[in-house]
Design a protein around this motif. Structure first.
Motif, mmCIF file in Angstrom:
data_model
loop_
_atom_site.group_PDB
_atom_site.id
_atom_site.type_symbol
_atom_site.label_atom_id
_atom_site.label_comp_id
_atom_site.label_asym_id
_atom_site.label_seq_id
_atom_site.Cartn_x
_atom_site.Cartn_y
_atom_site.Cartn_z
ATOM 1 N N LYS A 186 -13.628 -3.512 -17.278
ATOM 2 C CA LYS A 186 -13.318 -2.944 -15.963
ATOM 3 C C LYS A 186 -12.009 -3.569 -15.477
ATOM 4 C CE LYS A 186 -15.321 -2.485 -11.345
ATOM 5 N NZ LYS A 186 -16.478 -2.857 -10.511
ATOM 6 N N ILE A 187 -11.036 -2.720 -15.188
ATOM 7 C CA ILE A 187 -9.706 -3.170 -14.801
ATOM 8 C C ILE A 187 -9.434 -2.761 -13.358
ATOM 9 C CG2 ILE A 187 -7.239 -3.047 -15.337
ATOM 10 C CD1 ILE A 187 -8.239 -1.821 -18.100
ATOM 11 N N ALA A 188 -9.041 -3.735 -12.524
ATOM 12 C CA ALA A 188 -8.648 -3.447 -11.145
ATOM 13 C C ALA A 188 -7.168 -3.757 -10.996
ATOM 14 C CB ALA A 188 -9.463 -4.291 -10.177
ATOM 15 N N ALA A 189 -6.415 -2.795 -10.480
ATOM 16 C CA ALA A 189 -4.970 -2.953 -10.330
ATOM 17 C C ALA A 189 -4.473 -2.081 -9.179
ATOM 18 C CB ALA A 189 -4.259 -2.565 -11.622
ATOM 19 N N PRO A 190 -3.323 -2.437 -8.604
ATOM 20 C CA PRO A 190 -2.781 -1.611 -7.523
ATOM 21 C C PRO A 190 -2.346 -0.227 -7.998
ATOM 22 C CG PRO A 190 -1.451 -3.621 -7.850
ATOM 23 C CD PRO A 190 -2.560 -3.642 -8.840
ATOM 24 N N SER A 191 -1.920 -0.122 -9.272
ATOM 25 C CA SER A 191 -1.537 1.181 -9.825
ATOM 26 C C SER A 191 -1.680 1.145 -11.341
ATOM 27 C CB SER A 191 -0.094 1.533 -9.447
ATOM 28 O OG SER A 191 0.794 0.608 -10.033
ATOM 29 N N PHE A 192 -1.759 2.320 -11.948
ATOM 30 C CA PHE A 192 -1.939 2.442 -13.389
ATOM 31 C C PHE A 192 -0.911 3.410 -13.950
ATOM 32 C CE2 PHE A 192 -6.021 1.000 -11.914
ATOM 33 C CZ PHE A 192 -6.438 0.118 -12.898
ATOM 34 N N ASP A 193 -0.432 3.091 -15.153
ATOM 35 C CA ASP A 193 0.513 3.968 -15.841
ATOM 36 C C ASP A 193 0.133 3.997 -17.315
ATOM 37 O OD1 ASP A 193 2.664 5.574 -16.430
ATOM 38 O OD2 ASP A 193 4.071 3.906 -16.599
ATOM 39 N N PHE A 194 -0.646 5.023 -17.695
ATOM 40 C CA PHE A 194 -1.096 5.165 -19.079
ATOM 41 C C PHE A 194 -0.211 6.161 -19.810
ATOM 42 C CE2 PHE A 194 -5.139 4.455 -16.700
ATOM 43 C CZ PHE A 194 -5.448 3.219 -17.229
ATOM 44 N N SER A 195 -0.001 5.935 -21.101
ATOM 45 C CA SER A 195 0.685 6.945 -21.903
ATOM 46 C C SER A 195 -0.295 8.093 -22.163
ATOM 47 C CB SER A 195 1.176 6.349 -23.220
ATOM 48 O OG SER A 195 0.089 6.006 -24.044
ATOM 49 N N LYS A 196 0.230 9.265 -22.426
ATOM 50 C CA LYS A 196 -0.624 10.430 -22.655
ATOM 51 C C LYS A 196 -1.541 10.245 -23.854
ATOM 52 C CE LYS A 196 2.452 13.806 -20.559
ATOM 53 N NZ LYS A 196 3.229 15.020 -20.735
ATOM 54 N N GLU A 197 -1.080 9.482 -24.849
ATOM 55 C CA GLU A 197 -1.864 9.273 -26.073
ATOM 56 C C GLU A 197 -3.145 8.492 -25.827
ATOM 57 O OE1 GLU A 197 1.512 8.129 -26.011
ATOM 58 O OE2 GLU A 197 2.204 10.094 -26.662
ATOM 59 N N VAL A 198 -3.140 7.574 -24.844
ATOM 60 C CA VAL A 198 -4.308 6.708 -24.633
ATOM 61 C C VAL A 198 -5.050 6.982 -23.327
ATOM 62 C CG1 VAL A 198 -3.270 4.887 -26.026
ATOM 63 C CG2 VAL A 198 -3.000 4.835 -23.546
ATOM 64 N N ALA A 199 -4.518 7.815 -22.464
ATOM 65 C CA ALA A 199 -5.132 8.060 -21.152
ATOM 66 C C ALA A 199 -6.577 8.530 -21.261
ATOM 67 C CB ALA A 199 -4.306 9.062 -20.361
ATOM 68 N N GLY A 200 -6.915 9.290 -22.295
ATOM 69 C CA GLY A 200 -8.270 9.808 -22.467
ATOM 70 C C GLY A 200 -9.301 8.743 -22.804
ATOM 71 N N LYS A 201 -8.871 7.564 -23.196
ATOM 72 C CA LYS A 201 -9.804 6.482 -23.525
ATOM 73 C C LYS A 201 -10.331 5.782 -22.276
ATOM 74 C CE LYS A 201 -7.668 5.465 -27.992
ATOM 75 N NZ LYS A 201 -8.757 5.757 -28.895
ATOM 76 N N PHE A 202 -9.643 5.939 -21.151
ATOM 77 C CA PHE A 202 -10.002 5.264 -19.909
ATOM 78 C C PHE A 202 -10.762 6.207 -18.981
ATOM 79 C CE2 PHE A 202 -6.517 2.867 -21.623
ATOM 80 C CZ PHE A 202 -6.824 1.546 -21.307
ATOM 81 N N THR A 203 -11.676 5.638 -18.208
ATOM 82 C CA THR A 203 -12.444 6.395 -17.232
ATOM 83 C C THR A 203 -12.075 5.914 -15.836
ATOM 84 O OG1 THR A 203 -14.287 6.582 -18.782
ATOM 85 C CG2 THR A 203 -14.771 7.032 -16.464
ATOM 86 N N LYS A 204 -11.714 6.831 -14.977
ATOM 87 C CA LYS A 204 -11.320 6.489 -13.610
ATOM 88 C C LYS A 204 -12.555 6.272 -12.750
ATOM 89 C CE LYS A 204 -8.384 8.177 -9.866
ATOM 90 N NZ LYS A 204 -7.449 9.229 -9.472
ATOM 91 N N VAL A 205 -12.640 5.101 -12.116
ATOM 92 C CA VAL A 205 -13.720 4.804 -11.171
ATOM 93 C C VAL A 205 -13.249 5.173 -9.769
ATOM 94 C CG1 VAL A 205 -15.173 2.983 -10.202
ATOM 95 C CG2 VAL A 205 -14.608 2.957 -12.639
ATOM 96 N N ASN A 206 -12.059 4.711 -9.406
ATOM 97 C CA ASN A 206 -11.402 5.077 -8.154
ATOM 98 C C ASN A 206 -9.901 4.864 -8.344
ATOM 99 O OD1 ASN A 206 -10.802 2.288 -7.524
ATOM 100 N ND2 ASN A 206 -12.911 2.074 -6.803
ATOM 101 N N GLU A 207 -9.119 4.960 -7.270
ATOM 102 C CA GLU A 207 -7.656 4.877 -7.391
ATOM 103 C C GLU A 207 -7.180 3.540 -7.951
ATOM 104 O OE1 GLU A 207 -5.379 7.267 -7.052
ATOM 105 O OE2 GLU A 207 -7.063 8.616 -6.717
ATOM 106 N N GLN A 208 -7.966 2.472 -7.784
ATOM 107 C CA GLN A 208 -7.529 1.147 -8.214
ATOM 108 C C GLN A 208 -8.392 0.543 -9.306
ATOM 109 O OE1 GLN A 208 -7.137 -1.139 -4.587
ATOM 110 N NE2 GLN A 208 -5.099 -0.311 -4.235
ATOM 111 N N THR A 209 -9.301 1.323 -9.894
ATOM 112 C CA THR A 209 -10.197 0.792 -10.921
ATOM 113 C C THR A 209 -10.381 1.801 -12.051
ATOM 114 O OG1 THR A 209 -11.397 -0.391 -9.177
ATOM 115 C CG2 THR A 209 -12.451 -0.266 -11.331
ATOM 116 N N TYR A 210 -10.243 1.307 -13.276
ATOM 117 C CA TYR A 210 -10.506 2.092 -14.479
ATOM 118 C C TYR A 210 -11.398 1.284 -15.408
ATOM 119 C CZ TYR A 210 -7.124 5.850 -13.695
ATOM 120 O OH TYR A 210 -6.457 6.946 -13.201
ATOM 121 N N THR A 211 -12.115 1.972 -16.291
ATOM 122 C CA THR A 211 -12.935 1.296 -17.287
ATOM 123 C C THR A 211 -12.553 1.770 -18.681
ATOM 124 O OG1 THR A 211 -14.703 2.951 -17.153
ATOM 125 C CG2 THR A 211 -14.909 1.013 -15.710
#
Length: 93
Positions: A48-73
């Motif tokens: 679980k990653i908490a950050a003020p903002s996220f910038d994923f490349s298109k190749e890997v964005a599908g591996k992450f799940t958005k919890v809210n604007e500041q949290t991804y898993t």
């Protein structure tokens, strides 16, 4: 602190984060800014990653799940983590 998540295929994430929660072999644990140096083995589970903002490349964005604007898993099978000098490096399978 800086977080880097690397898999055998690609660098999945690199950026400034406020916290990261990891699935350790003895249970889940969280790392915050200025954490003491640590090396640990990870088991199957969720990062679980908490950050003020996220910038994923298109190749890997599908591996992450958005919890809210500041949290991804990210689901992992296993891995290792090293925290030193406010830089967390996570190697995952």
């Amino acid at each position: 602190m800086i977080l880097e998540i690397v898999s055998p295929e690609a660098k999945l994430f690199s950026g400034q984060v406020t916290s990261v929660t990891l699935p350790g072999v003895d249970g889940s644990f969280q790392i915050l800014n200025n954490h003491a140096p640590i090396v640990s083995i990870l088991e199957k589970g969720t990062i679980k990653i908490a950050a003020p903002s996220f910038d994923f490349s298109k190749e890997v964005a599908g591996k992450f799940t958005k919890v809210n604007e500041q949290t991804y898993t990210l689901e992992i099978a296993s891995g290792t983590i090293e925290m030193k000098d406010n830089k967390v490096i996570v190697l995952v399978d």
